[in-house]
Design a protein around this motif. Structure first.
Motif, PDB file in Angstrom:
ATOM      1  N   VAL A  13      -0.508  -3.123 -12.851  1.00 50.13           N
ATOM      2  CA  VAL A  13      -0.722  -2.816 -11.431  1.00 50.13           C
ATOM      3  C   VAL A  13      -1.716  -3.795 -10.811  1.00 50.13           C
ATOM      4  CG1 VAL A  13      -1.690  -1.120  -9.829  1.00 50.13           C
ATOM      5  CG2 VAL A  13      -0.119  -0.381 -11.603  1.00 50.13           C
ATOM      6  N   LEU A  14      -2.785  -4.086 -11.516  1.00 48.87           N
ATOM      7  CA  LEU A  14      -3.849  -4.923 -10.966  1.00 48.87           C
ATOM      8  C   LEU A  14      -3.591  -6.415 -11.118  1.00 48.87           C
ATOM      9  CD1 LEU A  14      -6.984  -3.008 -12.326  1.00 48.87           C
ATOM     10  CD2 LEU A  14      -5.943  -2.818 -10.058  1.00 48.87           C
ATOM     11  N   GLY A  15      -2.892  -6.808 -12.166  1.00 47.92           N
ATOM     12  CA  GLY A  15      -2.711  -8.219 -12.473  1.00 47.92           C
ATOM     13  C   GLY A  15      -1.950  -8.963 -11.386  1.00 47.92           C
ATOM     14  N   THR A  16      -2.281 -10.236 -11.222  1.00 48.54           N
ATOM     15  CA  THR A  16      -1.617 -11.061 -10.224  1.00 48.54           C
ATOM     16  C   THR A  16      -1.734 -12.522 -10.623  1.00 48.54           C
ATOM     17  OG1 THR A  16      -1.567 -11.683  -7.887  1.00 48.54           O
ATOM     18  CG2 THR A  16      -3.716 -11.144  -8.793  1.00 48.54           C
ATOM     19  N   LEU A  87      -7.895  -4.020  -3.279  1.00 53.00           N
ATOM     20  CA  LEU A  87      -8.019  -2.981  -4.296  1.00 53.00           C
ATOM     21  C   LEU A  87      -6.743  -2.148  -4.344  1.00 53.00           C
ATOM     22  CD1 LEU A  87      -9.685  -1.388  -6.361  1.00 53.00           C
ATOM     23  CD2 LEU A  87     -10.550  -0.021  -4.455  1.00 53.00           C
ATOM     24  N   LEU A  88      -6.135  -2.098  -5.523  1.00 50.57           N
ATOM     25  CA  LEU A  88      -4.884  -1.349  -5.704  1.00 50.57           C
ATOM     26  C   LEU A  88      -3.836  -1.781  -4.680  1.00 50.57           C
ATOM     27  CD1 LEU A  88      -6.354   2.179  -6.502  1.00 50.57           C
ATOM     28  CD2 LEU A  88      -5.424   0.515  -8.126  1.00 50.57           C
ATOM     29  N   VAL A  89      -3.679  -3.080  -4.541  1.00 48.72           N
ATOM     30  CA  VAL A  89      -2.798  -3.641  -3.520  1.00 48.72           C
ATOM     31  C   VAL A  89      -1.341  -3.250  -3.741  1.00 48.72           C
ATOM     32  CG1 VAL A  89      -1.846  -5.832  -2.666  1.00 48.72           C
ATOM     33  CG2 VAL A  89      -4.312  -5.494  -2.799  1.00 48.72           C
ATOM     34  N   ARG A  90      -0.881  -3.268  -4.985  1.00 51.81           N
ATOM     35  CA  ARG A  90       0.529  -2.919  -5.211  1.00 51.81           C
ATOM     36  C   ARG A  90       0.851  -1.476  -4.811  1.00 51.81           C
ATOM     37  NH1 ARG A  90       0.517  -6.863  -9.778  1.00 51.81           N
ATOM     38  NH2 ARG A  90       2.058  -8.411  -9.169  1.00 51.81           N
ATOM     39  N   PRO A  91       0.075  -0.475  -5.235  1.00 47.44           N
ATOM     40  CA  PRO A  91       0.382   0.885  -4.767  1.00 47.44           C
ATOM     41  C   PRO A  91       0.236   1.038  -3.248  1.00 47.44           C
ATOM     42  CG  PRO A  91      -1.101   0.954  -6.660  1.00 47.44           C
ATOM     43  CD  PRO A  91      -0.976  -0.476  -6.264  1.00 47.44           C
ATOM     44  N   SER A 132       6.251  -8.256   0.035  1.00 50.02           N
ATOM     45  CA  SER A 132       5.729  -9.478  -0.577  1.00 50.02           C
ATOM     46  C   SER A 132       4.489  -9.187  -1.410  1.00 50.02           C
ATOM     47  CB  SER A 132       5.409 -10.506   0.507  1.00 50.02           C
ATOM     48  OG  SER A 132       4.815 -11.655  -0.050  1.00 50.02           O
ATOM     49  N   LEU A 133       3.562  -8.398  -0.876  1.00 45.61           N
ATOM     50  CA  LEU A 133       2.338  -8.054  -1.607  1.00 45.61           C
ATOM     51  C   LEU A 133       2.630  -7.118  -2.778  1.00 45.61           C
ATOM     52  CD1 LEU A 133      -0.079  -7.729   1.409  1.00 45.61           C
ATOM     53  CD2 LEU A 133      -0.143  -9.483  -0.386  1.00 45.61           C
ATOM     54  N   LEU A 134       3.617  -6.269  -2.630  1.00 46.64           N
ATOM     55  CA  LEU A 134       4.031  -5.406  -3.735  1.00 46.64           C
ATOM     56  C   LEU A 134       4.503  -6.255  -4.917  1.00 46.64           C
ATOM     57  CD1 LEU A 134       4.747  -2.598  -4.903  1.00 46.64           C
ATOM     58  CD2 LEU A 134       6.902  -2.759  -3.676  1.00 46.64           C
ATOM     59  N   ILE A 135       5.221  -7.306  -4.633  1.00 50.78           N
ATOM     60  CA  ILE A 135       5.744  -8.179  -5.683  1.00 50.78           C
ATOM     61  C   ILE A 135       4.647  -9.083  -6.248  1.00 50.78           C
ATOM     62  CG2 ILE A 135       7.305 -10.119  -6.135  1.00 50.78           C
ATOM     63  CD1 ILE A 135       9.167  -8.797  -3.965  1.00 50.78           C
ATOM     64  N   SER A 136       3.866  -9.709  -5.375  1.00 51.20           N
ATOM     65  CA  SER A 136       2.907 -10.729  -5.823  1.00 51.20           C
ATOM     66  C   SER A 136       1.599 -10.165  -6.344  1.00 51.20           C
ATOM     67  CB  SER A 136       2.595 -11.686  -4.670  1.00 51.20           C
ATOM     68  OG  SER A 136       1.766 -11.075  -3.699  1.00 51.20           O
ATOM     69  N   GLY A 137       1.209  -9.014  -5.848  1.00 54.76           N
ATOM     70  CA  GLY A 137      -0.120  -8.497  -6.146  1.00 54.76           C
ATOM     71  C   GLY A 137      -1.139  -9.076  -5.177  1.00 54.76           C
ATOM     72  N   SER A 142      -9.888 -10.957  -4.818  1.00 56.32           N
ATOM     73  CA  SER A 142      -9.560  -9.547  -4.648  1.00 56.32           C
ATOM     74  C   SER A 142     -10.269  -8.730  -5.718  1.00 56.32           C
ATOM     75  CB  SER A 142      -8.051  -9.326  -4.750  1.00 56.32           C
ATOM     76  OG  SER A 142      -7.587  -9.602  -6.055  1.00 56.32           O
ATOM     77  N   VAL A 143     -10.490  -7.478  -5.414  1.00 53.15           N
ATOM     78  CA  VAL A 143     -11.053  -6.566  -6.405  1.00 53.15           C
ATOM     79  C   VAL A 143     -10.075  -6.414  -7.570  1.00 53.15           C
ATOM     80  CG1 VAL A 143     -11.876  -4.210  -6.812  1.00 53.15           C
ATOM     81  CG2 VAL A 143     -12.430  -5.379  -4.664  1.00 53.15           C
ATOM     82  N   ASP A 144      -8.776  -6.374  -7.274  1.00 55.90           N
ATOM     83  CA  ASP A 144      -7.777  -6.259  -8.336  1.00 55.90           C
ATOM     84  C   ASP A 144      -7.909  -7.395  -9.346  1.00 55.90           C
ATOM     85  OD1 ASP A 144      -6.734  -3.987  -7.173  1.00 55.90           O
ATOM     86  OD2 ASP A 144      -4.824  -4.910  -6.585  1.00 55.90           O
ATOM     87  N   ALA A 145      -8.081  -8.627  -8.868  1.00 53.81           N
ATOM     88  CA  ALA A 145      -8.193  -9.783  -9.778  1.00 53.81           C
ATOM     89  C   ALA A 145      -9.427  -9.659 -10.660  1.00 53.81           C
ATOM     90  CB  ALA A 145      -8.225 -11.077  -8.984  1.00 53.81           C
ATOM     91  N   VAL A 146     -10.525  -9.198 -10.080  1.00 60.05           N
ATOM     92  CA  VAL A 146     -11.763  -9.012 -10.860  1.00 60.05           C
ATOM     93  C   VAL A 146     -11.557  -7.945 -11.923  1.00 60.05           C
ATOM     94  CG1 VAL A 146     -14.181  -8.266 -10.741  1.00 60.05           C
ATOM     95  CG2 VAL A 146     -13.259  -9.834  -9.016  1.00 60.05           C
ATOM     96  N   LEU A 147     -10.981  -6.809 -11.538  1.00 58.23           N
ATOM     97  CA  LEU A 147     -10.769  -5.718 -12.492  1.00 58.23           C
ATOM     98  C   LEU A 147      -9.774  -6.114 -13.575  1.00 58.23           C
ATOM     99  CD1 LEU A 147     -10.646  -2.670 -10.046  1.00 58.23           C
ATOM    100  CD2 LEU A 147     -12.532  -3.356 -11.556  1.00 58.23           C
ATOM    101  N   ALA A 148      -8.735  -6.855 -13.207  1.00 60.67           N
ATOM    102  CA  ALA A 148      -7.755  -7.301 -14.204  1.00 60.67           C
ATOM    103  C   ALA A 148      -8.389  -8.260 -15.203  1.00 60.67           C
ATOM    104  CB  ALA A 148      -6.563  -7.968 -13.515  1.00 60.67           C
TER     105      ALA A 148
END
Length: 153
Positions: A13-16, A87-91, A132-137, A142-148
């Motif tokens: 979910v978080l990875g991009t 943060l949690l961009v895909r969901p 597009s953001l759902l697919i790419s992350g 981004s917070v997602d990139a840091v958490l991943a």
């Protein structure tokens, strides 16, 4: 022999692997969604708030209108904030894409494409950005990139 996939569901979910382009998309689209959600939830920026938006939604057959306004406004406001910070961009993007599909087919589709006639072109552009953001992350910065990155250690 195949090796087992060690990527956790949260990592997926978080990875991009998206670069800076996702950031350029996330910020303006997040602002648009957050402000539209604030109109629905709080009556900000000339909006009608939950009561007025709920009445409008009920008039479209989306009942109970108040609950539908709360769901749409919440998805747009909190989903928009999630896009802005990454943060949690895909969901968030999934919820926003669904909200745009509902908007297109319940409000705008019979009015044609163009915004001048209250058509679906703006909602379609927001749907495309969300998908597009759902697919790419979230991409970089981004917070997602840091958490991943932390989770991969």
């Amino acid at each position: 022999m195949t090796t087992a996939n060690t990527t956790s569901p949260l990592q997926r979910v978080l990875g991009t692997h998206a670069g800076w382009g996702a950031l350029a998309l996330r910020i303006p689209v997040g602002i648009i969604f957050a402000t539209h959600g604030a109109q629905k939830l709080f009556g900000a920026f000339g909006g009608y708030g939950l009561e007025g938006t709920g009445q409008f939604m009920a008039s479209l057959g989306l009942t109970p209108g108040y609950l539908m306004a709360l769901l749409a406004g919440g998805a747009e406001f909190f989903g928009g904030l999630a896009l802005i910070v990454g943060l949690l961009v895909r969901p968030a993007a999934a919820a926003l894409a669904f909200a745009m599909l509902v908007a297109i087919f319940s409000v705008h589709i019979d009015k044609g494409l163009f915004m001048a006639n209250n058509g679906y072109e703006f909602a379609l552009a927001l749907l495309a950005a969300s998908v597009s953001l759902l697919i790419s992350g979230a991409g970089r910065l981004s917070v997602d990139a840091v958490l991943a990155a932390r989770g991969a250690r």
